[in-house]
Design a protein around this motif. Sequence first.
Motif, mmCIF file in Angstrom:
data_model
loop_
_atom_site.group_PDB
_atom_site.id
_atom_site.type_symbol
_atom_site.label_atom_id
_atom_site.label_comp_id
_atom_site.label_asym_id
_atom_site.label_seq_id
_atom_site.Cartn_x
_atom_site.Cartn_y
_atom_site.Cartn_z
ATOM 1 N N LYS A 5 0.830 -1.203 0.000
ATOM 2 C CA LYS A 5 0.000 0.000 0.000
ATOM 3 C C LYS A 5 0.867 1.257 0.000
ATOM 4 O O LYS A 5 0.515 2.269 -0.623
ATOM 5 C CB LYS A 5 -0.938 -0.006 1.211
ATOM 6 N N VAL A 6 1.993 1.197 0.700
ATOM 7 C CA VAL A 6 2.925 2.330 0.714
ATOM 8 C C VAL A 6 3.498 2.554 -0.682
ATOM 9 O O VAL A 6 3.543 3.679 -1.194
ATOM 10 C CB VAL A 6 4.059 2.096 1.731
ATOM 11 N N LEU A 7 3.920 1.470 -1.322
ATOM 12 C CA LEU A 7 4.467 1.577 -2.676
ATOM 13 C C LEU A 7 3.413 2.112 -3.641
ATOM 14 O O LEU A 7 3.706 2.955 -4.496
ATOM 15 C CB LEU A 7 4.961 0.213 -3.150
ATOM 16 N N GLU A 8 2.189 1.661 -3.496
ATOM 17 C CA GLU A 8 1.115 2.122 -4.369
ATOM 18 C C GLU A 8 0.831 3.611 -4.137
ATOM 19 O O GLU A 8 0.517 4.347 -5.088
ATOM 20 C CB GLU A 8 -0.152 1.305 -4.130
ATOM 21 N N ALA A 9 0.961 4.072 -2.898
ATOM 22 C CA ALA A 9 0.758 5.490 -2.603
ATOM 23 C C ALA A 9 1.799 6.340 -3.316
ATOM 24 O O ALA A 9 1.480 7.395 -3.882
ATOM 25 C CB ALA A 9 0.817 5.725 -1.096
ATOM 26 N N PHE A 10 3.046 5.897 -3.304
ATOM 27 C CA PHE A 10 4.084 6.634 -4.023
ATOM 28 C C PHE A 10 3.831 6.618 -5.522
ATOM 29 O O PHE A 10 4.016 7.631 -6.214
ATOM 30 C CB PHE A 10 5.463 6.071 -3.695
ATOM 31 N N ARG A 11 3.402 5.479 -6.051
ATOM 32 C CA ARG A 11 3.109 5.399 -7.482
ATOM 33 C C ARG A 11 1.942 6.316 -7.855
ATOM 34 O O ARG A 11 1.946 6.940 -8.920
ATOM 35 C CB ARG A 11 2.819 3.956 -7.862
ATOM 36 N N LYS A 12 0.965 6.411 -6.981
ATOM 37 C CA LYS A 12 -0.155 7.325 -7.210
ATOM 38 C C LYS A 12 0.335 8.763 -7.266
ATOM 39 O O LYS A 12 -0.238 9.605 -7.983
ATOM 40 C CB LYS A 12 -1.198 7.150 -6.091
ATOM 41 N N ASN A 13 1.396 9.041 -6.523
ATOM 42 C CA ASN A 13 1.983 10.390 -6.531
ATOM 43 C C ASN A 13 3.048 10.543 -7.612
ATOM 44 O O ASN A 13 3.862 11.458 -7.556
ATOM 45 C CB ASN A 13 2.560 10.709 -5.146
ATOM 46 N N ARG A 14 3.042 9.627 -8.564
ATOM 47 C CA ARG A 14 3.837 9.673 -9.803
ATOM 48 C C ARG A 14 5.289 9.230 -9.651
ATOM 49 O O ARG A 14 6.076 9.339 -10.586
ATOM 50 C CB ARG A 14 3.770 11.060 -10.463
ATOM 51 N N TYR A 15 5.683 8.762 -8.488
ATOM 52 C CA TYR A 15 7.027 8.206 -8.315
ATOM 53 C C TYR A 15 7.060 6.763 -8.806
ATOM 54 O O TYR A 15 6.052 6.058 -8.747
ATOM 55 C CB TYR A 15 7.429 8.175 -6.829
ATOM 56 N N GLU A 16 8.228 6.318 -9.246
ATOM 57 C CA GLU A 16 8.479 4.889 -9.300
ATOM 58 C C GLU A 16 8.762 4.474 -7.858
ATOM 59 O O GLU A 16 9.292 5.265 -7.070
ATOM 60 C CB GLU A 16 9.679 4.576 -10.184
ATOM 61 N N ALA A 17 8.433 3.259 -7.508
ATOM 62 C CA ALA A 17 8.638 2.814 -6.128
ATOM 63 C C ALA A 17 8.996 1.342 -6.102
ATOM 64 O O ALA A 17 8.410 0.535 -6.832
ATOM 65 C CB ALA A 17 7.380 3.062 -5.291
ATOM 66 N N SER A 18 9.976 1.020 -5.272
ATOM 67 C CA SER A 18 10.405 -0.375 -5.157
ATOM 68 C C SER A 18 10.768 -0.673 -3.708
ATOM 69 O O SER A 18 11.078 0.245 -2.924
ATOM 70 C CB SER A 18 11.596 -0.653 -6.078
ATOM 71 N N TYR A 19 10.730 -1.948 -3.376
ATOM 72 C CA TYR A 19 11.025 -2.388 -2.005
ATOM 73 C C TYR A 19 11.984 -3.567 -2.050
ATOM 74 O O TYR A 19 11.832 -4.489 -2.870
ATOM 75 C CB TYR A 19 9.748 -2.803 -1.276
ATOM 76 N N PHE A 20 12.961 -3.529 -1.143
ATOM 77 C CA PHE A 20 13.908 -4.630 -1.000
ATOM 78 C C PHE A 20 14.055 -4.950 0.482
ATOM 79 O O PHE A 20 14.151 -4.036 1.310
ATOM 80 C CB PHE A 20 15.258 -4.270 -1.615
ATOM 81 N N ALA A 21 14.098 -6.215 0.800
ATOM 82 C CA ALA A 21 14.168 -6.625 2.197
ATOM 83 C C ALA A 21 15.498 -6.245 2.837
ATOM 84 O O ALA A 21 15.565 -5.956 4.028
ATOM 85 C CB ALA A 21 13.942 -8.131 2.316
ATOM 86 N N THR A 22 16.564 -6.235 2.032
ATOM 87 C CA THR A 22 17.890 -5.976 2.594
ATOM 88 C C THR A 22 18.620 -4.887 1.820
ATOM 89 O O THR A 22 18.337 -4.636 0.646
ATOM 90 C CB THR A 22 18.761 -7.243 2.561
ATOM 91 N N ALA A 23 19.599 -4.293 2.497
ATOM 92 C CA ALA A 23 20.443 -3.278 1.861
ATOM 93 C C ALA A 23 21.228 -3.876 0.701
ATOM 94 O O ALA A 23 21.426 -3.221 -0.331
ATOM 95 C CB ALA A 23 21.390 -2.680 2.899
ATOM 96 N N ALA A 24 21.671 -5.104 0.854
ATOM 97 C CA ALA A 24 22.443 -5.755 -0.202
ATOM 98 C C ALA A 24 21.628 -5.889 -1.481
ATOM 99 O O ALA A 24 22.133 -5.659 -2.587
ATOM 100 C CB ALA A 24 22.917 -7.127 0.270
ATOM 101 N N GLU A 25 20.356 -6.260 -1.341
ATOM 102 C CA GLU A 25 19.492 -6.392 -2.518
ATOM 103 C C GLU A 25 19.270 -5.046 -3.192
ATOM 104 O O GLU A 25 19.281 -4.941 -4.428
ATOM 105 C CB GLU A 25 18.149 -7.000 -2.105
ATOM 106 N N ALA A 26 19.086 -4.002 -2.383
ATOM 107 C CA ALA A 26 18.885 -2.665 -2.932
ATOM 108 C C ALA A 26 20.133 -2.175 -3.656
ATOM 109 O O ALA A 26 20.055 -1.549 -4.718
ATOM 110 C CB ALA A 26 18.503 -1.688 -1.818
ATOM 111 N N THR A 27 21.298 -2.480 -3.098
ATOM 112 C CA THR A 27 22.559 -2.087 -3.728
ATOM 113 C C THR A 27 22.722 -2.768 -5.077
ATOM 114 O O THR A 27 23.106 -2.134 -6.069
ATOM 115 C CB THR A 27 23.743 -2.430 -2.809
ATOM 116 N N ASP A 28 22.432 -4.044 -5.135
ATOM 117 C CA ASP A 28 22.512 -4.772 -6.403
ATOM 118 C C ASP A 28 21.556 -4.163 -7.431
ATOM 119 O O ASP A 28 21.902 -4.038 -8.619
ATOM 120 C CB ASP A 28 22.169 -6.245 -6.198
ATOM 121 N N TYR A 29 20.374 -3.803 -6.993
ATOM 122 C CA TYR A 29 19.377 -3.220 -7.885
ATOM 123 C C TYR A 29 19.871 -1.896 -8.468
ATOM 124 O O TYR A 29 19.838 -1.691 -9.696
ATOM 125 C CB TYR A 29 18.069 -3.008 -7.126
ATOM 126 N N LEU A 30 20.337 -1.007 -7.606
ATOM 127 C CA LEU A 30 20.809 0.297 -8.065
ATOM 128 C C LEU A 30 22.011 0.149 -8.990
ATOM 129 O O LEU A 30 22.134 0.845 -10.005
ATOM 130 C CB LEU A 30 21.158 1.177 -6.866
#
Length: 203
Positions: A5-30
Amino acid sequence: MDIEKVLEAFRKNRYEASYFATAAEATDYLDSKIDGKLVGVGDSMTLVKLGISERLKKHNDVKDVKDSPAFTGKGFAEFAKCTLLTDIFLCSANAITEDGIVVNMDGTGNRVAAAIYGHEKTYYVVGINKLCPTLEDAIWRVRNVAAPRNAQRKHKKTPCAIKGDKCYNCSSPERICNGLLIEYKKMTNIDMEVVIIGEELGL
């Protein structure tokens, strides 16, 4: 809390939004998303924890304010200008809300100025500890949690840094909470993505 729901709220406000359980996963993504770019990196303990600058430097031209030999001195302002005209800008946020608002406080303005204009894309990389139920809660967190901790980190001689407990709305020349930026929606003519990490990161 329902992170979808949080991610959908950001998308409604025109942002792209993503979630990762760990910092390592987010780092790989970026690291996978940013390649061959001129990248600006704002002052952020979250990004330091991710080690994202070091990863990106292998295949991007990175201008990280922490690389400035004058990071805490008079030369910082000139170095920080390098981050204003990059293809990509990475920073964190002092708080975000469950209905998709980004809140940042700044002392010199370089971080918020760099975040909101002139790039192909800005990434806000945020630990779950900065997610607040409402805008009122987010502003309270920025003033009474993030600002005192950052003032202490920067060894400022402000009441909040000395006492480490709350904002005193001081008039100290070393005050770091001079401007509050509330982004109700994504800025026009720039891509923005909020990357939320399911770990406590940053101040």
